[in-house]
Design a protein around this motif. Structure first.
Motif, mmCIF file in Angstrom:
data_model
loop_
_atom_site.group_PDB
_atom_site.id
_atom_site.type_symbol
_atom_site.label_atom_id
_atom_site.label_comp_id
_atom_site.label_asym_id
_atom_site.label_seq_id
_atom_site.Cartn_x
_atom_site.Cartn_y
_atom_site.Cartn_z
ATOM 1 N N SER A 172 -20.992 27.603 30.837
ATOM 2 C CA SER A 172 -22.428 27.616 30.580
ATOM 3 C C SER A 172 -23.137 27.283 31.885
ATOM 4 O O SER A 172 -22.705 26.394 32.629
ATOM 5 C CB SER A 172 -22.789 26.585 29.513
ATOM 6 O OG SER A 172 -24.184 26.522 29.303
ATOM 7 N N TYR B 26 -25.307 19.048 27.364
ATOM 8 C CA TYR B 26 -24.542 20.296 27.294
ATOM 9 C C TYR B 26 -23.161 20.128 26.673
ATOM 10 O O TYR B 26 -22.229 20.843 27.003
ATOM 11 C CB TYR B 26 -24.409 20.919 28.692
ATOM 12 C CG TYR B 26 -25.741 21.289 29.286
ATOM 13 C CD1 TYR B 26 -26.420 20.397 30.108
ATOM 14 C CD2 TYR B 26 -26.313 22.512 29.010
ATOM 15 C CE1 TYR B 26 -27.650 20.728 30.637
ATOM 16 C CE2 TYR B 26 -27.545 22.848 29.537
ATOM 17 C CZ TYR B 26 -28.205 21.953 30.356
ATOM 18 O OH TYR B 26 -29.425 22.276 30.878
ATOM 19 N N LEU C 11 -22.995 29.382 25.347
ATOM 20 C CA LEU C 11 -21.673 29.409 25.945
ATOM 21 C C LEU C 11 -21.153 30.836 26.016
ATOM 22 O O LEU C 11 -21.421 31.664 25.135
ATOM 23 C CB LEU C 11 -20.698 28.572 25.106
ATOM 24 C CG LEU C 11 -21.013 27.083 24.943
ATOM 25 C CD1 LEU C 11 -19.959 26.426 24.066
ATOM 26 C CD2 LEU C 11 -21.067 26.398 26.293
#
Lengths: 112, 111
Positions: free
Chosen positions: A94, B97, A101
């Motif tokens: 990413s 993330y 992703l």
């Protein structure tokens, strides 16, 4: 799968042996991930990396270690493989701010 | 800890009907939810993202909703086709993330 290569694609090994899976990207993305996928459990995060030499544990990190010495490569090592580590392993990447992703094609690992 | 669940393991529908898949999370509302498609022997492919301040997002025959009160996202495929048969996964970012996924719903569209 563009820009992400996982190797090997298939591997059969014996219990107790060390195994290293490799993920290579050509996208220069900051974040890299290792997931395992098993029936009934879906995709589970093993480890991820947020930069060179920067890694963190995921949900199922026991028995696994990772290394990232270059932006493009993320290695997953099973120090001493066990039958419970038989699974399909996916690498993903990413970019910062990317909010999605991109996955590799997976590695089918069988530990006998 | 935050968990994400897809209650239906499998769903069979007739061609032309609308498929509706459910994704629930347990704790705080994430900034956004993602939906992916996975075909057998392949890695997941990103389809759509919906943010917590968006009620609905559309892309061609796909529609995603996000209800922070119910802690739920719904994924709809209208006018379904056999080619839509696949496993659909929802995912969310735990922050920094770090993404977690639901177990997926295997959709089969019958001709």
């Amino acid at each position: 799968d563009a820009g992400i290569t996982q190797s090997p694609r298939h591997k059969v090994t014996e219990t107790g042996t060390p195994v290293t899976l490799r993920c290579h990207q050509t996208e220069n993305h900051r974040y890299m991930y290792w997931y395992r996928q098993d029936p009934g459990h879906g995709l589970r995060l093993i480890h991820y990396s947020y930069g060179v030499k920067d890694t963190d544990k995921g949900e199922v990190s026991d028995g696994y270690s990772v290394s990232r010495s270059k932006t493009e490569d993320f290695l997953l090592t099973l120090e001493s493989a066990t039958s419970s580590q038989t699974s399909v392993y996916f690498c993903a990447i990413s970019e910062e701010g990317g909010e999605k992703l991109f996955f590799g094609s997976g590695t089918q690992l069988s530990v006998l | 800890s935050q968990k994400i669940e897809q209650n239906s393991e499998a769903l069979n529908i007739q061609e032309g009907k609308t498929a509706t898949l459910t994704c629930n999370y347990t704790n705080y509302s994430p900034a956004y939810l993602q939906w992916y498609r996975q075909d057998p022997g392949r890695g997941p492919v990103f389809l759509l993202l919906i943010r917590e301040n968006e009620k609905e997002k559309r892309k061609e025959r796909l529609k995603v909703t996000f209800d922070t009160t119910l802690k739920q996202s719904l994924f709809h495929i209208t006018a379904s086709q056999p080619a839509d048969s696949a496993t659909y996964l929802c995912a969310l970012d735990l922050g920094t993330y770090k993404y977690i996924f639901g177990t997926g719903t295997r959709l089969k569209v019958l001709a």
